[in-house]
Motif scaffolding. Structure first.
Motif, PDB file in Angstrom:
ATOM      1  N   GLY A  37      40.004  17.263  36.099  1.00  0.00           N
ATOM      2  CA  GLY A  37      39.920  18.712  35.941  1.00  0.00           C
ATOM      3  C   GLY A  37      38.531  18.991  35.405  1.00  0.00           C
ATOM      4  N   ARG A  38      38.190  18.254  34.154  1.00  0.00           N
ATOM      5  CA  ARG A  38      36.836  18.448  33.570  1.00  0.00           C
ATOM      6  C   ARG A  38      35.567  18.288  34.512  1.00  0.00           C
ATOM      7  N   ASP A  39      35.836  17.129  35.382  1.00  0.00           N
ATOM      8  CA  ASP A  39      34.631  16.908  36.315  1.00  0.00           C
ATOM      9  C   ASP A  39      34.869  18.165  37.329  1.00  0.00           C
ATOM     10  N   ALA A  40      35.914  18.552  37.841  1.00  0.00           N
ATOM     11  CA  ALA A  40      35.760  19.571  38.804  1.00  0.00           C
ATOM     12  C   ALA A  40      35.233  21.007  38.141  1.00  0.00           C
ATOM     13  N   GLU A  41      35.593  21.228  36.924  1.00  0.00           N
ATOM     14  CA  GLU A  41      34.966  22.458  36.128  1.00  0.00           C
ATOM     15  C   GLU A  41      33.362  22.414  36.045  1.00  0.00           C
ATOM     16  N   VAL A  42      33.093  20.912  35.656  1.00  0.00           N
ATOM     17  CA  VAL A  42      31.739  21.010  35.370  1.00  0.00           C
ATOM     18  C   VAL A  42      30.627  21.087  36.902  1.00  0.00           C
ATOM     19  N   TYR A  69      40.642  11.600  43.444  1.00  0.00           N
ATOM     20  CA  TYR A  69      41.429  12.658  42.284  1.00  0.00           C
ATOM     21  C   TYR A  69      40.690  13.629  42.074  1.00  0.00           C
ATOM     22  N   LEU A  70      39.300  13.495  41.901  1.00  0.00           N
ATOM     23  CA  LEU A  70      38.329  14.870  41.745  1.00  0.00           C
ATOM     24  C   LEU A  70      38.490  15.980  42.950  1.00  0.00           C
ATOM     25  N   ARG A  71      38.536  15.194  44.041  1.00  0.00           N
ATOM     26  CA  ARG A  71      38.324  16.133  45.157  1.00  0.00           C
ATOM     27  C   ARG A  71      39.867  17.028  45.455  1.00  0.00           C
ATOM     28  N   GLN A  72      40.883  16.234  45.111  1.00  0.00           N
ATOM     29  CA  GLN A  72      42.199  17.042  45.198  1.00  0.00           C
ATOM     30  C   GLN A  72      42.345  18.109  44.208  1.00  0.00           C
ATOM     31  N   VAL A  73      42.028  17.602  42.911  1.00  0.00           N
ATOM     32  CA  VAL A  73      41.933  18.806  41.828  1.00  0.00           C
ATOM     33  C   VAL A  73      41.167  19.898  41.931  1.00  0.00           C
ATOM     34  N   TYR A  74      39.753  19.494  42.685  1.00  0.00           N
ATOM     35  CA  TYR A  74      38.810  20.657  42.966  1.00  0.00           C
ATOM     36  C   TYR A  74      39.439  21.717  43.831  1.00  0.00           C
ATOM     37  N   TYR A  75      40.108  21.227  44.775  1.00  0.00           N
ATOM     38  CA  TYR A  75      40.529  22.010  45.939  1.00  0.00           C
ATOM     39  C   TYR A  75      41.686  22.729  45.336  1.00  0.00           C
ATOM     40  N   SER A  76      42.633  22.412  44.600  1.00  0.00           N
ATOM     41  CA  SER A  76      43.810  22.925  43.981  1.00  0.00           C
ATOM     42  C   SER A  76      43.130  24.058  43.112  1.00  0.00           C
ATOM     43  N   LYS A  77      41.978  23.582  42.246  1.00  0.00           N
ATOM     44  CA  LYS A  77      41.500  24.700  41.385  1.00  0.00           C
ATOM     45  C   LYS A  77      40.697  26.027  41.937  1.00  0.00           C
ATOM     46  N   PHE A  78      40.138  25.455  43.057  1.00  0.00           N
ATOM     47  CA  PHE A  78      39.107  26.367  43.472  1.00  0.00           C
ATOM     48  C   PHE A  78      39.220  26.924  44.934  1.00  0.00           C
ATOM     49  N   GLY A  79      40.244  26.262  45.410  1.00  0.00           N
ATOM     50  CA  GLY A  79      40.648  26.861  46.787  1.00  0.00           C
ATOM     51  C   GLY A  79      39.788  26.387  48.030  1.00  0.00           C
ATOM     52  N   ILE A  80      38.817  25.588  47.912  1.00  0.00           N
ATOM     53  CA  ILE A  80      37.720  24.859  48.602  1.00  0.00           C
ATOM     54  C   ILE A  80      37.279  23.604  48.481  1.00  0.00           C
ATOM     55  N   PRO A  81      37.203  22.800  49.355  1.00  0.00           N
ATOM     56  CA  PRO A  81      36.753  21.406  48.918  1.00  0.00           C
ATOM     57  C   PRO A  81      35.410  21.429  48.346  1.00  0.00           C
ATOM     58  N   VAL A  82      35.499  20.303  47.567  1.00  0.00           N
ATOM     59  CA  VAL A  82      33.959  20.197  46.892  1.00  0.00           C
ATOM     60  C   VAL A  82      32.789  19.993  47.692  1.00  0.00           C
ATOM     61  N   GLU A  83      33.293  19.211  49.059  1.00  0.00           N
ATOM     62  CA  GLU A  83      32.230  18.967  49.984  1.00  0.00           C
ATOM     63  C   GLU A  83      31.611  20.474  50.384  1.00  0.00           C
ATOM     64  N   HIS A  84      32.448  21.610  50.399  1.00  0.00           N
ATOM     65  CA  HIS A  84      31.813  22.949  50.819  1.00  0.00           C
ATOM     66  C   HIS A  84      30.857  23.491  49.895  1.00  0.00           C
ATOM     67  N   ASP A  85      31.107  23.379  48.669  1.00  0.00           N
ATOM     68  CA  ASP A  85      30.027  23.658  47.842  1.00  0.00           C
ATOM     69  C   ASP A  85      28.699  22.695  47.934  1.00  0.00           C
ATOM     70  N   ILE A  86      29.060  21.458  47.814  1.00  0.00           N
ATOM     71  CA  ILE A  86      27.760  20.786  48.140  1.00  0.00           C
ATOM     72  C   ILE A  86      27.001  20.986  49.173  1.00  0.00           C
TER      73      ILE A  86
END
Length: 315
Positions: free
Chosen positions: A86-91, A119-136
């Motif tokens: 969750g921390r990594d996702a937030e950062v 695990y980060l990818r799963q948490v990122y999606y659940s927190k922000f509703g989009i994949p981390v790949e999208h933001d990258i």
């Protein structure tokens, strides 16, 4: 190895929640009491405390902490309260989308293990509703973007075994793709750096040095630039010695006039429960000064107290 100092018999999460609530009551917050509890509880205990607080007071502990604390202390404590993924996702979200500090986002992504990233990818999606790949995809570009996308999505072996044969072959391929030719074949670097395990990449680094007289790190600095270079350097340095890498990040955060508190908080909070003992050892070895002394001289007040509590005593 963690530097977190835990009480021999920790109080129950319910008792901790009650004590925190008491610290919030009245005029002003008993910040010392908050630090004494939260800086000496591990990730599981902190999660239980948040659950008990919600149950007892029908409110979120994070929201209450945010209203009671201020400044850098607030930033550090709130980040500390998240679980590691969750921390990594937030950062990553903040650094990519809000601050557009691509170096910080790259540091987090390229220093994590494959299982941490999964695990980060799963948490990122659940927190922000989009994949981390999208933001990258949206916030980065060119070879840097391709490196990050490959690094977060390609599964890599995490065991210790290495193949000397593959290491030699990869070293030759990287030399051919970089120093031997005019220009650089970035795709080859992306492929090898995103597919090889840390021990395997470290073996390639050793072979490269044997074959060509200098490290892969030196070749990367010569052949690449910008955030793409930083991504490759982060990957190869974390393959070789993560403690040394993070010691350097911390040193840079405190070097010269002013302090990069964001980097200081990010590294201390995210590495305390993983390898902070090794980072402290590498810091004193490289800079002839303890990390504790450096942080003490660069911070003040309760913010200083909190960070030093996480770092533990001087060895």
């Amino acid at each position: 190895m963690s530097t977190l100092s835990l009480p021999p018999v920790p109080p129950s999460p319910r008792e901790d929640a009650i004590q925190l609530h008491r610290a919030f009551k009245g005029f002003g917050c008993d910040t010392k009491a908050v630090i004494d509890i939260l800086a000496h509880r591990d990730a599981t205990q902190r999660a239980y405390i948040q659950h008990e607080y919600r149950t007892l007071y029908s409110s979120e502990l994070l929201k209450r902490l945010s209203s009671e604390l201020t400044g850098r202390l607030e930033d550090a404590v709130l980040l500390w309260m998240h679980d590691p993924a969750g921390r990594d996702a937030e950062v990553i979200r903040k650094k990519l989308v809000v601050d557009q500090n691509l170096e910080a986002a790259t540091e987090v992504i390229c220093s994590r293990t494959p299982s941490q990233l999964q695990y980060l990818r799963q948490v990122y999606y659940s927190k922000f509703g989009i994949p981390v790949e999208h933001d990258i995809e949206m916030m980065t570009s060119g070879d840097h973007k391709q490196m990050l996308l490959a690094y977060v999505s390609i599964p890599r072996y995490e065991g210790p075994e290495v193949s000397r044969e593959i290491a030699e072959k990869d070293a030759k391929v990287l030399y051919k793709a970089g120093e031997k030719k005019f220009g650089t074949d970035e795709k080859t670097f992306i492929q090898i750096f995103s597919e090889r395990s840390r021990p395997q990449l470290n073996a390639t680094n050793s072979c490269y040095h044997e074959l060509y007289g200098h490290s892969l790190k030196k070749a990367i600095k010569k052949e690449t630039s910008g955030n793409f270079r930083y991504a490759l350097l982060t990957i190869v340095q974390c393959a070789e010695n993560p403690g040394k890498f993070f010691a350097k990040v911390l040193y840079k955060a405190m070097k010269g006039f002013g302090t990069d508190d964001s980097a200081l908080i990010r590294v201390i909070v995210t590495r305390t429960e993983i390898d902070m003992q090794y980072i402290k050892a590498e810091y004193v070895k490289k800079y002839n000064k303890s990390l504790i002394d450096s942080v003490h001289s660069e911070t003040s007040g309760n913010y200083r107290v909190f960070l030093l509590s996480l770092l533990g005593p001087n060895q």
